[in-house]
Scaffold this motif. Structure first.
Motif, PDB file in Angstrom:
ATOM      1  N   ALA A 373       0.867  31.757 -16.639  1.00  5.59           N
ATOM      2  CA  ALA A 373       1.218  31.881 -18.051  1.00  5.59           C
ATOM      3  C   ALA A 373       2.472  31.103 -18.402  1.00  5.59           C
ATOM      4  N   ASP A 374       3.357  30.900 -17.423  1.00  5.23           N
ATOM      5  CA  ASP A 374       4.624  30.225 -17.694  1.00  5.23           C
ATOM      6  C   ASP A 374       4.613  28.756 -17.303  1.00  5.23           C
ATOM      7  N   GLY A 375       3.457  28.219 -16.929  1.00  2.00           N
ATOM      8  CA  GLY A 375       3.361  26.798 -16.621  1.00  2.00           C
ATOM      9  C   GLY A 375       3.855  26.402 -15.252  1.00  2.00           C
ATOM     10  N   THR A 376       4.215  27.363 -14.402  1.00  2.00           N
ATOM     11  CA  THR A 376       4.593  27.018 -13.040  1.00  2.00           C
ATOM     12  C   THR A 376       3.329  26.740 -12.225  1.00  2.00           C
ATOM     13  N   GLY A 377       3.511  26.498 -10.928  1.00  2.00           N
ATOM     14  CA  GLY A 377       2.358  26.200 -10.085  1.00  2.00           C
ATOM     15  C   GLY A 377       2.036  24.729  -9.996  1.00  2.00           C
ATOM     16  N   ASN A 378       2.971  23.854 -10.400  1.00  2.39           N
ATOM     17  CA  ASN A 378       2.676  22.425 -10.362  1.00  2.39           C
ATOM     18  C   ASN A 378       2.641  21.862  -8.948  1.00  2.39           C
TER      19      ASN A 378
END
Length: 437
Positions: A373-378
């Motif tokens: 949901a917060d756009g992390t995980g790149n």
């Protein structure tokens, strides 16, 4: 000067629309479906494994012999025949009459996605908190964001959701004065990681939620697609109260029919039906009849075995190709079932920034950012193995590893490839992320 927009209706939309964003996966479909691209991106089942001639004949008979009923309006809860068949399917996983499963408490939905939306409509007010695994299913994130809820991720490791992290998240939200409505979890062959919550943790997770007064939304699209013996019993097979069980025939029969269901506590069933009727009046009579007839007249249990064997072969092909070809520093999960492998990239690589170069090399995946949901995980990506044949899977990994090697070489020369200040979702970082090997 306020700037311009291509959308003349921007100032007319409801507030809840502002949180809506395009799915990372849907945005890839137009490109990934090109025949020259090896797509490891989507989650499409291998429909060609079905006895399509027999299914086609069945559908023809439904229209010719029963069209006056199957093509007519129906009831909002779903047909009694299909709800009985659904209970037969659930009983294979241990959700049976002994633990309170009844056709009366089943609500048929337009796929699992509508099931998620109905639960959100019933329970989420703007500002409510949903706890979910980090990473989690991108379609669920879209539903919760549309409901103006805040998703708080709870870390995972190779044994699934971490109970201590769940307790910490609950305590943190309580101190902040935020209201948690439920835990959303995919405990078996999770999307996107493929990880399965262990037997011991299932009981602990249920105990924690019960003490905290949290509902549990158990999403189980993949539980009958195990490759290495039976999966642990679903959460709903262990606790009757406070656990909503959601599933679908999209992965075990045909996604194009769009038939799923919710098994809900009896007190909530009527409200789910009312909410569904407000959306769609009733689920498709023809699609329900197709699924019920398939379950009643065809060897669907044998078909599940066919799917398991096909997907096991393709999972093994993906894992072998990754072991042979992926650059040093890449790590990945080894799913015991389902459709997905979660890969963590070598230090410094950014899966979202790398995507255009991968498409240019004619291979597609889903960047990890789509599952947070917060756009992390790149620093991660989801790879699907259910649809391409084994030789295409290996070729896709070869192309992908080449792109990664190029980015590693660029980083050595020019520094970090990702955008400045990008956050990573690796274990031990300052941001939430999967503790997965």
């Amino acid at each position: 000067m306020t700037g311009t927009t291509l959308d003349d209706y921007t100032d007319r939309y409801a507030r809840r629309v502002r949180g809506m964003t395009a799915s990372e996966i849907r945005a890839l479909f137009a490109v990934a479906n090109r025949p020259e691209v090896v797509s490891l991106a989507g989650g499409a089942p291998y429909i060609a494994a079905l006895p399509l001639d027999a299914v086609g004949e069945m559908l023809g008979r439904l229209g010719a012999d029963h069209g006056t009923t199957t093509l007519q309006y129906g009831i909002g809860q779903g047909t009694p025949e299909l709800r009985e068949r659904i209970c037969e399917v659930m009983s294979l996983s241990g959700i049976d009459a002994a633990c309170g499963a009844s056709p009366d408490d089943v609500v048929v939905t337009v796929g699992g996605q509508q099931a998620l939306d109905l639960v959100a409509r019933l329970f989420l007010d703007p500002g409510d908190v949903v706890l979910a695994e980090g990473p989690t299913y991108v379609g669920a994130l879209g539903v919760f964001q549309a409901a103006q809820a805040q998703v708080v991720h709870v870390p995972m490791d190779n044994d699934g959701l971490i109970p201590e992290a769940l307790e910490t998240a609950i305590a943190d939200q309580a101190r902040a004065g935020r209201r948690i409505k439920f835990l959303y979890t995919i405990p078996t062959y999770q999307n996107p990681t493929g990880v399965t919550l262990t037997e011991q943790r299932r009981e602990r997770i249920l105990d924690i939620c019960e003490r905290a007064g949290l509902l549990v939304i158990e999403d189980d699209p993949y539980g009958q697609l195990g490759f290495e013996g039976d999966a642990p019993a679903p959460l709903r097979a262990r606790r009757r109260e406070g656990v909503f069980y959601l599933s679908t025939f999209s992965k075990t029969f045909a996604p194009g029919l769009r038939v799923g269901w919710i098994l809900a506590p009896h007190a909530v069933r009527d409200k789910l039906v009312i909410a569904s009727e407000a959306q769609i009046l009733c689920p498709s009579g023809f699609a329900q009849a197709a699924v019920a007839t398939y379950l009643g007249t065809m060897p669907w249990r044998e078909q599940l075995k066919v799917y398991r064997e096909v997907y096991r072969e393709r999972r093994d092909a993906l894992l072998a190709a990754m072991a042979d070809l992926m650059p040093a520093g890449t790590a990945w999960t080894r799913p015991g079932g389902g459709l997905f492998v979660w890969a963590t990239l070598p230090d410094g690589l950014d899966s979202k920034a790398m995507m255009p170069r991968a498409i240019a090399a004619r291979v597609a995946y889903v960047p990890g950012t789509g599952f947070y949901a917060d756009g992390t995980g790149n620093d991660a990506m989801r790879l699907n193995f259910s649809f391409p044949p084994p030789e295409r899977i290996r070729e896709g990994v070869r192309r992908l590893s080449g792109v990664m090697e190029q980015d590693i070489a660029m980083r050595r020369v020019f520094g970090a490839v990702g955008p400045p200040g990008s956050r990573r979702g690796r274990a031990g970082s300052d941001t939430p992320g999967p503790h997965l090997a």
